[in-house]
Design a protein around this motif. Structure first.
Motif: not given
Length: 675
Positions: A286-291, A295-298, A418-420
């Motif tokens: 889940e963290r990988k997907r959130a990261a 990144a895509d959003l940025r 979510e990542l935090d």
């Protein structure tokens, strides 16, 4: 039972029709009847019993004679035997709180060599019923054919013969009761008849006879055996079903315990962070997907930022450019209008007359001068003619990119949050060593739980099969019952009668034993109390016991040593016998009359006083004393008088051997003492 009146007609020495009013008064229960020896006191006692019991009466004058012979000889010798004799007894009996009046007329006469006896019973069922307005003092007795024909049985319900023998007695019988063997038989008879123990024993005997009369034929028995076999199979199935139900209940208890143990392990596992440990890989993914999502959003934000979006920071400058573009556009348009106006003015002047041409030219020039001023700008950027449309398009693009950037920023913030959170969860995942033992115990408990659940399911299946078997067996048994319903009904009735008769006999046996013991204990207390009240020597007898098997009477002194009845004087033995009868009547509730013939024989003056003061007024609710002048003399009469309701004297005429009844007693204006 209370005696109210007795009438003798040509009976024994009683000539003609002689009547005695036997009604008692409040606190005056004694009817005193005096007579010398041979005057007919015992005959009067026999008459009462004869009226009630007929051939079963234990009359003292009968001896070994036949009943017919006794009746023949009881007709007054001076009377015509063909006209016969009669004895009439009137009495009342309380039944269920209501008083019934009875009048029993027993008469007999001779006819040749035969003797005819007649019994007529009259009854007033409403007599003494104070709840009805028609209550009356005088009875309205009506002849009852049913009671007259069945009197022998009915009188046993009112006053059993065995009980009457304890209620009607003479002095000789009292003396005989001092004998231990005779006393034992009297006690046994009283306990069984007077106090109802014989009724219990008779019930047991009747139930046994009822059991023996029950029998099935061979064919019926065969059919019943078949039904019993099916019932046995049904019972076996029911027993198995009950066992399986109990096993299922036990398994469910075990299942509940196992579930609670698993819940405890789960709580401990969760407390140690086992849930996070098991979800570690999932959390990492889940963290990988959130990261990646962040990144895509940025990247999308960077892409938008590479376009015109930064121009949003130059809002005032863009506003000034838009104003300048409008001014330049207005100046360009005004310049074009001036050129057109010059051509128009030249064309227009050609059509004007001379006198007006100068004035118009002046006006036209003035207008052109005014317009030319708007074409002059202090600053001129030389913007293209489509600058305004381009700026409008730029505004729309900026609005769109701003909204898109705002959405992306919000999504990026959520993704960052979510990542935090996932990072914090990963930081809280315990080491494997901390949860490994709990995890192993939990897996073992899960296996145990599965095993118990299997057992529950097997027992449930077993119960289901047994229920189906029960339904099958029950249906088969019902078919058998339907096939042999009549036989079954009869057989079940037989079985039910036998079963419950046996059960009732057992219950009656235990009840009879308890009842006997209770009555014996009460008689012991009542008899000892009566004996002590009557005895002059208070310390002679300390205790009194009655054996429940042989009904023998044992007296003991103050040192608990048995007292031989032979040590007692004749008077003391007579008082012992009186105490026995008095104690029995106390236990019976004083509901029967006491008829006592020659009550004070062989007693000294002190003991006679005790009987007169302590026994006769309390012996029963009704006491008939048949006494000689030497037994209850003038002195004792004075002591007894307050308890006497009526007095009579039996006067005997020696010349014609007849007796007549006279009201009164010696020494109280009664009859003359006729020798």
């Amino acid at each position: 039972m209370l005696l109210r009146k007795i009438t003798l007609e040509e009976f024994g020495a009683y000539r003609g029709k002689q009547s005695l009013d036997l009604t008692v008064k409040k606190n005056k229960p004694i009817i005193l009847i005096g007579g010398l020896n041979g005057c007919g006191k015992t005959t009067l006692l026999d008459a009462i019993q004869l009226a009630l019991y007929g051939p079963r009466a234990r009359c003292s004058g009968r001896g070994s004679k036949s009943y017919d012979t006794y009746l023949r000889e009881s007709i007054n010798r001076q009377h015509d035997p063909t006209r016969g004799s009669a004895v009439t007894l009137e009495f009342t009996v309380s039944v269920d709180g209501k008083e019934h009046y009875y009048k029993v007329v027993r008469s007999w006469r001779t006819s040749g060599k035969t003797l005819k006896e007649f019994l007529h019973v009259f009854v007033d069922e409403e007599y003494g019923d104070h709840t009805k307005p028609a209550h009356r003092a005088q009875p309205d007795a009506k002849f009852s054919k049913l009671l007259s024909e069945g009197w022998a049985d009915h009188v046993e319900d009112l006053l059993p013969l065995e009980v009457a023998s304890l209620s009607f007695f003479d002095g000789e019988k009292i003396e005989s009761l001092a004998d231990p063997e005779r006393a034992a038989s009297v006690i046994e008879s009283a306990v069984h008849s007077l106090l109802g123990v014989s009724t219990v024993q008779q019930l047991r005997t009747d139930l046994l006879a009822l059991q023996r009369r029950q029998k099935l034929s061979d064919e019926e028995q065969h059919l019943m055996d078949n039904i019993h076999a099916q019932e046995k199979e049904r019972d076996s199935v029911l027993e198995g079903l009950e066992t399986a139900t109990q096993e299922l209940a036990q398994r469910r208890v075990e299942l509940t315990k196992a579930e609670r143990a698993l819940e405890a392990l789960e709580r401990e596992f969760e407390k140690e962070g086992g849930g996070l440990f098991e979800r570690r890989i999932e959390i990492e993914q889940e963290r990988k997907r959130a990261a990646e999502r962040l990144a895509d959003l940025r990247a999308s934000l960077n892409q938008i930022a590479a376009g015109p979006l930064p121009l949003l920071m130059m809002g005032p400058q863009l506003k000034d450019v838009r104003k300048q573009a409008k001014r330049e556009q207005s100046a360009a348009e005004a310049d074009q209008v001036l050129s057109v106006l010059e051509e128009r003015d030249q064309w227009l002047l050609e059509f004007l007359p001379e006198e007006t041409r100068d004035a118009v030219i002046s006006k036209l020039e003035e207008d052109r001068t005014k317009r030319s001023k708007s074409t002059t700008l202090k600053v001129h950027f030389g913007l293209p003619h489509d600058a305004l449309p381009q700026l409008t398009v730029l505004d729309e693009v900026l609005i769109r990119d701003k909204a898109r950037a705002t959405d992306l920023l919000a999504l990026a913030a959520d993704a960052a949050e979510e990542l935090d959170q996932l990072d914090r969860q990963l930081a809280g995942v315990p080491e494997q060593s901390r949860v490994e033992a709990i995890q192993l115990a939990r897996e073992e408990q899960l296996q145990e739980l599965a095993r118990i659940q299997d057992g529950v399911e097997r027992e449930a299946e077993r119960i289901s099969e047994l229920k189906k078997r029960r339904e099958f067996v029950t249906a088969a048994l019902e078919r058998a019952h339907n096939d042999f319903v009549r036989t079954k009904v009869k057989a079940e009735e037989v079985e039910r009668i036998i079963k419950y008769s046996e059960k009732a006999r057992g219950t009656l046996e235990r009840f009879g034993e308890a009842l006997l013991q209770r009555h014996i204990s009460r008689i012991e207390v009542a008899m000892l109390q009566s004996f002590k009240e009557l005895m002059r020597k208070q310390g002679l007898v300390h205790d009194l016991r009655i054996d429940t098997g042989k009904f023998t009477l044992t007296l003991t002194d103050s040192e608990s040593e048995p007292i031989d009845p032979g040590r007692l004087s004749a008077g003391e033995r007579q008082l012992l016998a009186v105490s026995l009868l008095w104690g029995l009547m106390k236990v019976a509730g004083n509901r029967l009359p006491s008829v006592i013939d020659t009550p004070l024989g062989r007693l000294d003056s002190r003991h006679r006083e005790h009987l007169v003061d302590r026994y006769f007024p309390h012996a029963s609710d009704q006491v008939l004393l048949l006494s000689t002048d030497e037994e209850i003399d003038e002195y004792l009469l004075g002591r007894l008088k307050k308890s006497v309701a009526h007095t009579y004297t039996l006067v005997h005429d020696d010349t014609n051997f007849t007796t007549s009844v006279v009201e009164g007693y010696w020494w109280n204006a009664g009859a003359t003492n006729v020798a």
